[in-house]
Design a protein around this motif. Structure first.
Motif, PDB file in Angstrom:
ATOM      1  N   HIS A   1      10.893   4.583  -0.203  1.00 32.46           N
ATOM      2  CA  HIS A   1       9.829   5.357   0.450  1.00 32.46           C
ATOM      3  C   HIS A   1       9.983   5.278   1.965  1.00 32.46           C
ATOM      4  O   HIS A   1      10.711   4.427   2.487  1.00 32.46           O
ATOM      5  CB  HIS A   1       8.445   4.824   0.051  1.00 32.46           C
TER       6      HIS A   1
ATOM      7  N   SER B   1       7.482   4.701   5.215  1.00 34.17           N
ATOM      8  CA  SER B   1       6.119   4.267   5.506  1.00 34.17           C
ATOM      9  C   SER B   1       5.413   5.330   6.345  1.00 34.17           C
ATOM     10  O   SER B   1       6.021   6.304   6.797  1.00 34.17           O
ATOM     11  CB  SER B   1       6.152   2.943   6.277  1.00 34.17           C
TER      12      SER B   1
ATOM     13  N   SER C   1       3.095  -1.160   7.695  1.00 29.29           N
ATOM     14  CA  SER C   1       1.684  -0.970   8.029  1.00 29.29           C
ATOM     15  C   SER C   1       1.537  -0.532   9.488  1.00 29.29           C
ATOM     16  O   SER C   1       1.955  -1.252  10.401  1.00 29.29           O
ATOM     17  CB  SER C   1       0.910  -2.271   7.816  1.00 29.29           C
TER      18      SER C   1
ATOM     19  N   ALA D   1       2.559   8.380   4.538  1.00 26.28           N
ATOM     20  CA  ALA D   1       3.742   7.789   3.895  1.00 26.28           C
ATOM     21  C   ALA D   1       4.299   8.757   2.853  1.00 26.28           C
ATOM     22  O   ALA D   1       3.589   9.629   2.345  1.00 26.28           O
ATOM     23  CB  ALA D   1       3.377   6.459   3.240  1.00 26.28           C
TER      24      ALA D   1
ATOM     25  N   TRP E   1       6.306   8.884  -0.768  1.00 28.29           N
ATOM     26  CA  TRP E   1       6.794   8.239  -1.982  1.00 28.29           C
ATOM     27  C   TRP E   1       7.198   9.331  -2.950  1.00 28.29           C
ATOM     28  O   TRP E   1       6.378  10.174  -3.286  1.00 28.29           O
ATOM     29  CB  TRP E   1       5.697   7.396  -2.621  1.00 28.29           C
TER      30      TRP E   1
ATOM     31  N   THR F   1      -2.299   3.634   5.473  1.00 22.82           N
ATOM     32  CA  THR F   1      -1.890   2.849   4.304  1.00 22.82           C
ATOM     33  C   THR F   1      -2.647   3.251   3.044  1.00 22.82           C
ATOM     34  O   THR F   1      -2.405   2.681   1.984  1.00 22.82           O
ATOM     35  CB  THR F   1      -2.135   1.350   4.585  1.00 22.82           C
ATOM     36  N   CYS F   2      -3.564   4.192   3.156  1.00 27.33           N
ATOM     37  CA  CYS F   2      -4.329   4.656   1.997  1.00 27.33           C
ATOM     38  C   CYS F   2      -3.823   6.045   1.599  1.00 27.33           C
ATOM     39  O   CYS F   2      -3.892   6.984   2.402  1.00 27.33           O
ATOM     40  CB  CYS F   2      -5.817   4.718   2.314  1.00 27.33           C
TER      41      CYS F   2
ATOM     42  N   ALA G   1      -2.963   5.187  -3.940  1.00 23.85           N
ATOM     43  CA  ALA G   1      -2.230   3.951  -3.641  1.00 23.85           C
ATOM     44  C   ALA G   1      -2.808   3.306  -2.393  1.00 23.85           C
ATOM     45  O   ALA G   1      -3.250   3.999  -1.477  1.00 23.85           O
ATOM     46  CB  ALA G   1      -0.738   4.227  -3.447  1.00 23.85           C
ATOM     47  N   GLN G   2      -2.827   1.974  -2.361  1.00 22.40           N
ATOM     48  CA  GLN G   2      -3.268   1.202  -1.199  1.00 22.40           C
ATOM     49  C   GLN G   2      -2.122   0.294  -0.786  1.00 22.40           C
ATOM     50  O   GLN G   2      -1.856  -0.723  -1.410  1.00 22.40           O
ATOM     51  CB  GLN G   2      -4.516   0.383  -1.550  1.00 22.40           C
ATOM     52  N   LEU G   3      -1.390   0.722   0.288  1.00 20.75           N
ATOM     53  CA  LEU G   3      -0.150   0.060   0.666  1.00 20.75           C
ATOM     54  C   LEU G   3      -0.385  -1.284   1.352  1.00 20.75           C
ATOM     55  O   LEU G   3       0.488  -2.136   1.339  1.00 20.75           O
ATOM     56  CB  LEU G   3       0.665   0.978   1.579  1.00 20.75           C
ATOM     57  N   ASP G   4      -1.542  -1.464   1.953  1.00 26.47           N
ATOM     58  CA  ASP G   4      -1.840  -2.720   2.648  1.00 26.47           C
ATOM     59  C   ASP G   4      -3.214  -3.183   2.191  1.00 26.47           C
ATOM     60  O   ASP G   4      -4.241  -2.610   2.563  1.00 26.47           O
ATOM     61  CB  ASP G   4      -1.815  -2.500   4.170  1.00 26.47           C
TER      62      ASP G   4
END
Length: 794
Positions: A216, A218, A250, A273, A275, A428-429, A458-461
């Motif tokens: 991915h 970021s 992040s 981001a 993906w 990050t959301c 997805a919640q990356l952080d």
């Protein structure tokens, strides 16, 4: 790198071609640009001429005419190429063609014409049309233009080139710094740009160890800023915010650092981001963002993490969008290779976290960094770019001070669109798109509210909270807002109906219908019908027939959408002259019912997400909702269950050992000895798994009792003498150092193994502590021992 490497300087290259006087003489092209007043001698005076103008040892770039001709053919077209001969680049250039011995004071001094091949690279100079110069001051390693040779009799021609070059590598090496702007920006007004990020990091282009599951990009973070603020640069150390982007992907801390710079920053640049890292453009459009620049904040920087990776990123650093002609760059296209932030020692995409201590400077990755690197090339070739960024100017605001606009589009684009409302959602959301607004909770002109929803994908952080998934705003019932009508899309008016009277004054009407209702669900307030008076047979003579009033309209033939309706009237009295009554007794016209649509589903709110289907690693979770509307209202096609992936901490992996080897033979032939067996570590423990047990076991063995009494006296005597010889030999070896004139230090400790696994070596040394006077050079040497280590497989 020394300071001299980053200096910008100018040099001239003169290439001499001799005219061929025996060739036919074609006509000189008629579209030759006319020099401005004063011609271009100011250019030639600013440059040295002849061989003396070249700096001694100068070889960073060259000018070449296609075919390397010693003579030109009058009227022929030649391709002229300027290129760097080593890893260097140049930003600007000026190219003119002069007759030998002339200095450019008159129009006749110039020989032949240039033609532009690529408008992104070159353009004719505004105030010196015979000269070709750069279109934008960006990095280049090569440009090409066409040159049409002059007519016969022009003599020798000097292709005079002045280059603004930087003798620096294309990919800055470790320890170098990002280029600084040459001059303060002199542009007026502001410019608006769109930056688009094209990720080319795919398994097809970068097949070695490509991470298929987790690849991915970021969230992208950057800014337009002044030269007093540097987000990141080659040869510098990363800030804490850049480190979090580089290692974790992040952007939260980085955005906080940018916003703390106040007036040094004009626009914060953000993109979501991606993906996975790569998808065709017909599946997922390339992400883009818009930003502005002005005279003091004319630089643009950004970065985004290549994930998964130790600390690898791509981006631009302090890209200058201001031109030396006091204008704004039209377009920048840059291919990007990954760079190392200097905070993690990993060499593969999924290397375990191992901080670099002490922290190193930012540097580009190379194909020779490490044999296990996914970009490794034993030949040392260039890394295939993993991304491309395109920065395009889309508008300019305010009064511009450069002399001539770049093109007509720039004049049209002087009025820019308003800046988009900034999205404060953390990068990050990852959310789905917003649903359409629901109908207003109020059916009257009292204030109500309406709602829209989105799904958190997805919640990356996990340390950064994600905002709400529901959004509310005030509203009023249909027809209560003055803005409702302006959002309706109406059809054209239908043809006027016949006059309501067949004799005398009456009325007629026409209708139109709503083609598209407002997105917010409000009703349209535009009128759908209008009437006007009409007159038929002003003179109602006895020959006219008398008819009744029209009856009521029948019901519309359609229950929704466009249909037809009908009404009738009767003849009360036929014409007195016996003629047929010409009045219409049946009338048919179109009718418009409410728009046909599916009755909306009445659904309960989504339940909470279920627990993840696994206790560690990757799994799934679901949530559900129920259908509340009656079945007789129609089929509901909304989904009642949703599933998404979930990720818990990695599952512990215990140590895995090979089978035990066979026991060795007893170490003694008689008496007590020992047996040994061993095994190897095939997988090291990970994520808190059980540690590895012992790899070697020993047990005693006793074959038979040594019987010394059974030996004869000669045998015992021989063995005694052997033991005495061995003791004497050991004593001589221990004292040999001093006998040879040396006194040795004790053995040093074993050095670290050269490999972590797969078999390495260790060394230890014994050096001379004291050398006596009678010692010979060759008799007193340092000693070294070598042994194998870490023989378990990787």
């Amino acid at each position: 790198m020394k300071a001299k490497r980053s200096e910008m300087w100018r040099a001239a290259v003169l290439l001499l071609l001799t005219g061929c006087v025996c060739a036919s003489v074609p006509e000189e092209p008629a579209d030759r640009a006319t020099p401005s007043d004063g011609y271009c001698s100011w250019i030639t005076r600013a440059q040295p001429h002849g061989a003396g103008g070249r700096r001694e040892g100068f070889s960073e770039f060259r000018l070449r005419v296609e075919g390397d001709p010693e003579h030109y053919q009058p009227g022929s077209t030649y391709r002229v190429t300027l290129y760097a001969t080593n890893p260097a680049y140049f930003r600007g250039f000026t190219l003119i063609a002069l007759k030998e011995g002339h200095n450019g004071d008159q129009e006749e001094d110039y020989a032949g014409n240039f033609q532009i091949i690529d408008e992104e690279d070159a353009q004719f100079m505004t105030n010196c049309p015979p000269a070709v110069t750069e279109s934008t001051p960006r990095r280049r390693t090569r440009i090409q233009v066409f040159w049409i040779a002059p007519p016969s009799g022009s003599g020798c021609v000097l292709l005079n080139l002045s280059c603004t070059i930087a003798p620096c590598p294309l990919e800055p090496q470790y320890g170098e710094t990002t280029d600084k702007p040459l001059l303060d920006c002199c542009a007026c007004g502001t410019a608006k740009y769109r930056v688009t990020f094209y990720g080319n990091w795919s398994e097809k282009l970068h097949p070695k160890d490509y991470p298929r599951r987790a690849n991915h990009w970021s969230a992208l973070i950057g800014a337009s800023h002044s030269k007093n603020y540097i987000l990141w640069e080659y040869g510098g150390y990363v800030s804490e915010g850049v480190k979090q982007v580089a290692e974790l992907g992040s952007p939260v801390k980085m955005e906080e650092e940018i916003r703390q710079k106040g007036d040094e920053v004009l626009t914060v640049i953000k993109m979501k981001a991606q993906w996975p890292a790569w998808q065709p453009l017909n599946v997922r459009a390339a992400p883009s963002a818009e930003f502005s620049v002005d005279r003091t904040r004319h630089l643009m920087s950004f970065l985004t993490m290549l994930g998964p990776s130790p600390d690898w990123n791509v981006g631009l650093s302090s890209e200058d969008l201001c031109t030396k002609e006091c204008g704004w760059v039209q377009k920048v296209v840059q291919d990007l290779i990954p760079w190392d932030a200097g905070t993690d020692n990993g060499v593969t995409y999924e290397s375990p976290n191992k901080p670099t201590t002490p922290q190193e400077k930012i540097r580009p990755l190379t194909s020779l960094d490490h044999p296990q690197s996914p970009f490794y090339d034993p030949e040392g070739g260039a890394i295939t770019p993993v991304a491309r960024v395109v920065v395009e100017r889309i508008a300019r605001k305010g009064e511009q001070c450069n002399i001539v606009p770049d093109n007509v589009d720039d004049i049209v684009a002087d009025i820019a669109q308003e800046e988009k409302e900034e999205d404060d959602t953390p990068e990050t959301c990852i959310y789905s798109n917003w649903s359409p607004w629901s109908a207003c909770s109020s059916s009257t002109c009292e204030k109500g509210k309406r709602m829209r929803q989105r799904m958190l994908k997805a919640q990356l952080d996990l340390s950064v909270p994600c905002p709400h998934t529901q959004d509310f705003e005030p509203c009023m019932g249909p027809g209560c807002s003055d803005e409702d009508a302006s959002t309706c899309m109406m059809s054209e008016w239908i043809t006027w109906s016949p006059c309501s009277m067949s004799c005398g004054a009456g009325v007629r009407s026409r209708e139109r219908y709503v083609k598209q209702f407002p997105d917010d669900g409000f009703a349209c307030t535009h009128s759908t019908e209008e009437t006007e008076p009409c007159t038929v047979n002003d003179d109602c003579s006895p020959s006219s027939c008398l008819v009744t009033e029209w009856g009521e309209w029948d019901a519309c033939s359609a229950t929704c959408g466009l249909g037809m309706k009908r009404r009738e009237r009767m003849v009360k009295m036929p014409p007195s002259d016996g003629s047929i009554c010409g009045a219409e007794v049946v009338e048919v016209e179109r009718c418009m019912m409410p728009e046909c649509h599916t009755i909306p589903c009445l659904l309960s709110p989504w339940s909470d997400w279920s627990d993840c289907s696994v206790t560690c690693g990757k799994g799934t979770r679901i949530r559900q909702r129920m259908l509340k509307s009656p079945v007789e209202l129609g089929e509901c096609k909304e989904e009642l269950e949703q599933m998404e992936k979930c990720m818990l901490p990695e599952c512990p992996m215990d140590c895995v050992m090979s089978e035990w080897s066979e026991w060795s033979e007893c170490s003694k032939s008689c008496g007590k000895g020992h047996l040994i067996r061993s095994r190897m570590i095939t997988l090291e423990p990970q994520f808190g798994g059980d540690l590895c047990p012992e790899t070697t076991q020993r047990k005693t063995c006793k074959i038979k009792k040594c019987n010394q009494g059974g030996l004869n006296s000669d045998e015992r005597k021989r063995r005694k003498e052997d033991r005495k010889k061995r003791r004497n030999k050991q004593g001589r070896e221990e004292s040999a150092d001093e006998l040879a004139g040396c006194k040795m230090k004790p053995w040093s400790a074993w050095i670290d193994c050269t490999k972590l696994c797969g078999g390495g070596i260790q060394e230890r040394l014994m050096t001379a502590k004291k050398r006596y006077k009678n010692a010979q050079v060759t008799s007193c040497k340092d000693r070294k021992e070598i042994r194998a280590c870490n023989v378990h497989p990787c």
